[in-house]
Write a protein that holds these residues in place. Structure first.
Motif, PDB file in Angstrom:
ATOM      1  N   LEU A  34      -7.502  10.501  -3.794  1.00  0.00           N
ATOM      2  CA  LEU A  34      -8.424   9.766  -2.363  1.00  0.00           C
ATOM      3  C   LEU A  34      -8.642   8.036  -3.172  1.00  0.00           C
ATOM      4  CD1 LEU A  34     -11.008  11.776  -1.373  1.00  0.00           C
ATOM      5  CD2 LEU A  34      -9.502  11.268  -0.296  1.00  0.00           C
ATOM      6  N   ILE A  35      -8.831   8.539  -4.316  1.00  0.00           N
ATOM      7  CA  ILE A  35      -8.141   6.685  -4.520  1.00  0.00           C
ATOM      8  C   ILE A  35      -6.572   6.229  -4.830  1.00  0.00           C
ATOM      9  CG2 ILE A  35      -8.520   5.507  -7.236  1.00  0.00           C
ATOM     10  CD1 ILE A  35     -11.678   7.736  -7.877  1.00  0.00           C
ATOM     11  N   LEU A  36      -6.191   7.245  -5.287  1.00  0.00           N
ATOM     12  CA  LEU A  36      -4.739   6.538  -5.053  1.00  0.00           C
ATOM     13  C   LEU A  36      -4.175   5.842  -3.705  1.00  0.00           C
ATOM     14  CD1 LEU A  36      -2.736   8.942  -7.447  1.00  0.00           C
ATOM     15  CD2 LEU A  36      -2.615   6.440  -7.680  1.00  0.00           C
ATOM     16  N   ILE A  37      -4.577   7.276  -2.414  1.00  0.00           N
ATOM     17  CA  ILE A  37      -4.655   7.117  -1.148  1.00  0.00           C
ATOM     18  C   ILE A  37      -4.747   5.417  -0.523  1.00  0.00           C
ATOM     19  CG2 ILE A  37      -4.929   7.848   1.386  1.00  0.00           C
ATOM     20  CD1 ILE A  37      -4.362  10.174  -0.779  1.00  0.00           C
ATOM     21  N   VAL A  38      -6.403   5.237  -0.837  1.00  0.00           N
ATOM     22  CA  VAL A  38      -7.041   4.229  -0.663  1.00  0.00           C
ATOM     23  C   VAL A  38      -6.612   2.859  -1.199  1.00  0.00           C
ATOM     24  CG1 VAL A  38      -9.285   3.309  -0.288  1.00  0.00           C
ATOM     25  CG2 VAL A  38      -9.332   5.703  -0.073  1.00  0.00           C
ATOM     26  N   GLY A  39      -6.307   3.208  -2.452  1.00  0.00           N
ATOM     27  CA  GLY A  39      -5.834   2.021  -3.267  1.00  0.00           C
ATOM     28  C   GLY A  39      -4.219   1.156  -2.993  1.00  0.00           C
ATOM     29  N   LYS A  40      -3.367   2.501  -2.671  1.00  0.00           N
ATOM     30  CA  LYS A  40      -2.118   1.789  -1.612  1.00  0.00           C
ATOM     31  C   LYS A  40      -2.598   1.368  -0.754  1.00  0.00           C
ATOM     32  CE  LYS A  40       2.298   3.868  -1.086  1.00  0.00           C
ATOM     33  NZ  LYS A  40       3.197   5.237  -0.904  1.00  0.00           N
ATOM     34  N   ILE A  41      -3.368   2.097   0.517  1.00  0.00           N
ATOM     35  CA  ILE A  41      -3.523   1.391   1.678  1.00  0.00           C
ATOM     36  C   ILE A  41      -4.228   0.182   1.562  1.00  0.00           C
ATOM     37  CG2 ILE A  41      -4.851   0.956   3.943  1.00  0.00           C
ATOM     38  CD1 ILE A  41      -4.830   4.289   3.471  1.00  0.00           C
ATOM     39  N   LEU A  42      -4.927  -0.263   0.727  1.00  0.00           N
ATOM     40  CA  LEU A  42      -5.866  -1.678   0.406  1.00  0.00           C
ATOM     41  C   LEU A  42      -4.793  -2.541  -0.005  1.00  0.00           C
ATOM     42  CD1 LEU A  42      -9.836  -0.658  -1.279  1.00  0.00           C
ATOM     43  CD2 LEU A  42      -8.647  -1.023   1.023  1.00  0.00           C
ATOM     44  N   ILE A  43      -3.984  -2.551  -1.215  1.00  0.00           N
ATOM     45  CA  ILE A  43      -3.128  -2.973  -1.596  1.00  0.00           C
ATOM     46  C   ILE A  43      -2.177  -3.771  -0.843  1.00  0.00           C
ATOM     47  CG2 ILE A  43      -1.155  -3.037  -3.327  1.00  0.00           C
ATOM     48  CD1 ILE A  43      -2.471  -1.100  -5.540  1.00  0.00           C
ATOM     49  N   SER A  44      -1.235  -2.406   0.155  1.00  0.00           N
ATOM     50  CA  SER A  44      -0.890  -3.294   1.034  1.00  0.00           C
ATOM     51  C   SER A  44      -1.271  -3.763   2.458  1.00  0.00           C
ATOM     52  CB  SER A  44       0.088  -1.960   1.555  1.00  0.00           C
ATOM     53  OG  SER A  44       0.721  -0.506   1.814  1.00  0.00           O
ATOM     54  N   LEU A  45      -2.549  -3.459   2.329  1.00  0.00           N
ATOM     55  CA  LEU A  45      -3.207  -5.044   3.299  1.00  0.00           C
ATOM     56  C   LEU A  45      -3.516  -6.428   2.529  1.00  0.00           C
ATOM     57  CD1 LEU A  45      -5.847  -2.454   4.647  1.00  0.00           C
ATOM     58  CD2 LEU A  45      -3.750  -3.320   6.446  1.00  0.00           C
ATOM     59  N   LEU A  46      -3.162  -6.389   1.853  1.00  0.00           N
ATOM     60  CA  LEU A  46      -3.766  -7.323   0.948  1.00  0.00           C
ATOM     61  C   LEU A  46      -2.147  -8.400   0.281  1.00  0.00           C
ATOM     62  CD1 LEU A  46      -4.815  -9.063  -0.901  1.00  0.00           C
ATOM     63  CD2 LEU A  46      -4.371  -7.954  -2.819  1.00  0.00           C
ATOM     64  N   LYS A  47      -1.241  -6.818  -0.031  1.00  0.00           N
ATOM     65  CA  LYS A  47       0.248  -7.619  -0.052  1.00  0.00           C
ATOM     66  C   LYS A  47       0.228  -8.662   2.110  1.00  0.00           C
ATOM     67  CE  LYS A  47       3.930  -6.127  -1.905  1.00  0.00           C
ATOM     68  NZ  LYS A  47       4.271  -5.089  -1.979  1.00  0.00           N
ATOM     69  N   LYS A  48      -0.204  -8.147   2.794  1.00  0.00           N
ATOM     70  CA  LYS A  48       0.313  -8.218   4.058  1.00  0.00           C
ATOM     71  C   LYS A  48      -0.336  -9.860   4.288  1.00  0.00           C
ATOM     72  CE  LYS A  48       2.066  -3.930   5.984  1.00  0.00           C
ATOM     73  NZ  LYS A  48       1.414  -2.833   7.191  1.00  0.00           N
ATOM     74  N   TRP A  49      -1.267  -9.665   4.149  1.00  0.00           N
ATOM     75  CA  TRP A  49      -1.860 -10.488   4.519  1.00  0.00           C
ATOM     76  C   TRP A  49      -1.813 -11.885   4.147  1.00  0.00           C
ATOM     77  CZ3 TRP A  49      -5.571 -13.572   1.132  1.00  0.00           C
ATOM     78  CH2 TRP A  49      -6.485 -14.464   1.293  1.00  0.00           C
ATOM     79  N   LEU A  50      -1.518 -11.625   2.154  1.00  0.00           N
ATOM     80  CA  LEU A  50      -1.020 -12.412   1.740  1.00  0.00           C
ATOM     81  C   LEU A  50       0.971 -13.132   1.592  1.00  0.00           C
ATOM     82  CD1 LEU A  50      -2.013 -11.587  -2.325  1.00  0.00           C
ATOM     83  CD2 LEU A  50      -3.336 -13.667  -0.747  1.00  0.00           C
ATOM     84  N   THR A  51       0.961 -12.280   2.151  1.00  0.00           N
ATOM     85  CA  THR A  51       2.544 -12.907   2.930  1.00  0.00           C
ATOM     86  C   THR A  51       2.087 -13.807   3.901  1.00  0.00           C
ATOM     87  OG1 THR A  51       3.508 -10.666   2.453  1.00  0.00           O
ATOM     88  CG2 THR A  51       5.025 -12.254   4.009  1.00  0.00           C
ATOM     89  N   LYS A  52       1.569 -13.123   4.952  1.00  0.00           N
ATOM     90  CA  LYS A  52       0.649 -13.886   6.468  1.00  0.00           C
ATOM     91  C   LYS A  52       0.220 -14.980   5.699  1.00  0.00           C
ATOM     92  CE  LYS A  52      -1.189 -13.713  10.802  1.00  0.00           C
ATOM     93  NZ  LYS A  52      -2.341 -12.623  11.730  1.00  0.00           N
TER      94      LYS A  52
END
Length: 282
Positions: A34-52
């Motif tokens: 669960l930590i891995l899944i949630v962490g991966k989702i949060l990292i992806s969202l963070l990268k998308k927000w930074l890219t935008k």
């Protein structure tokens, strides 16, 4: 009987262990997943927000954006790994202590790679060019097609793909022909000494003024630049957008040749006058 009793006792011990320990292990594994899944989702969202967010900024070039994204992603994954190791109960103190020695060994083994990486950081910070710019680096010229923290990919005018290590790029003079919105075209024409200079200038002005690519500002210039042994040289300096440079350059060369001939202006070539004594006097 004794053997059966021992087997039954071992079986009971295993059942007791599974009842007490296995459930905890299963929950621990589920928690880590669960930590891995949630962490991966949060990292992806963070990268998308930074890219935008970085896409709206004109101060950050493509290489700097890639660098920031990689650093943020690396730090986020390291923090996630620390959390997971903490859940498992791993003591991080010996690992952190060993990183110093390991880092020294890796730094020595990959010094060329680290050199390119540091040069990539300098390129990202100083932003000497962007993707799409036409540049000259050392003896190589071409359009920047891609760049990352290790290398830059150029496309030469004859469509060759050149990959240059960042270390080589940062160690050379970099000429960026696309840095500004305008570029001066350096053109020239030559006439013979007995030709009419003012007429030649008038023809050159007519040619330049007929090009829609030539910008009205800065104003073009046409002047006599040099008196050679066999010719009067004129310089023609119009301004264009960087993308129109070669269009104007090549069209001008042909039109000068044709219009000078039509106007009867002689295009000189090197010549030498040789005087010989009269045969009778010899």
């Amino acid at each position: 009987m004794e053997t059966q009793t021992e087997i039954r006792s071992l079986w009971d011990s295993l059942l007791l262990w599974f009842n007490e320990e296995a459930v905890g292990i299963v929950f621990q594994i589920v928690g880590i997943l669960l930590i891995l899944i949630v962490g991966k989702i949060l990292i992806s969202l963070l990268k998308k927000w930074l890219t935008k967010s970085m896409g709206k900024s004109k101060k950050l070039n493509e290489l700097m954006q890639k660098l920031i994204l990689k650093i943020v992603a690396a730090v986020a994954w390291i923090l996630l790994l620390v959390v997971i190791l903490g859940q498992i109960g791993v003591n991080l103190a010996p690992i952190i202590a060993g990183l110093g020695v390991t880092g020294f060994i890796l730094g020595f083994a990959f010094q060329e790679t680290l050199g390119n990486l540091l040069a990539g950081v300098m390129i990202a910070l100083n932003s000497p060019f962007r993707i799409g710019d036409y540049v000259e680096i050392g003896s190589i010229s071409g359009s920047v097609r891609d760049m990352d923290m290790m290398s830059v990919t150029l496309a030469t005018p004859d469509n060759k793909r050149v990959i240059m290590a960042n270390k080589l790029i940062w160690g050379n003079a970099i000429t960026n022909y696309s840095f500004t919105e305008t570029r001066r075209v350096e053109l020239g024409a030559s006439i013979a000494y007995d030709s009419d200079v003012n007429k030649a200038k008038e023809i050159l002005w007519d040619i330049i003024n007929s090009y829609p690519e030539v910008l009205p500002e800065p104003k073009p210039m046409i002047e006599v630049i040099k008196l050679n042994d066999s010719s009067v040289d004129l310089v023609v300096r119009p301004w264009t957008k960087p993308g129109d440079y070669w269009t104007v350059y090549f069209r001008f060369q042909q039109e000068v040749l044709e219009k000078f001939r039509d106007a009867g202006l002689e295009i000189p070539f090197p010549q030498i006058d040789v005087h010989t004594p009269d045969a009778k006097q010899a």
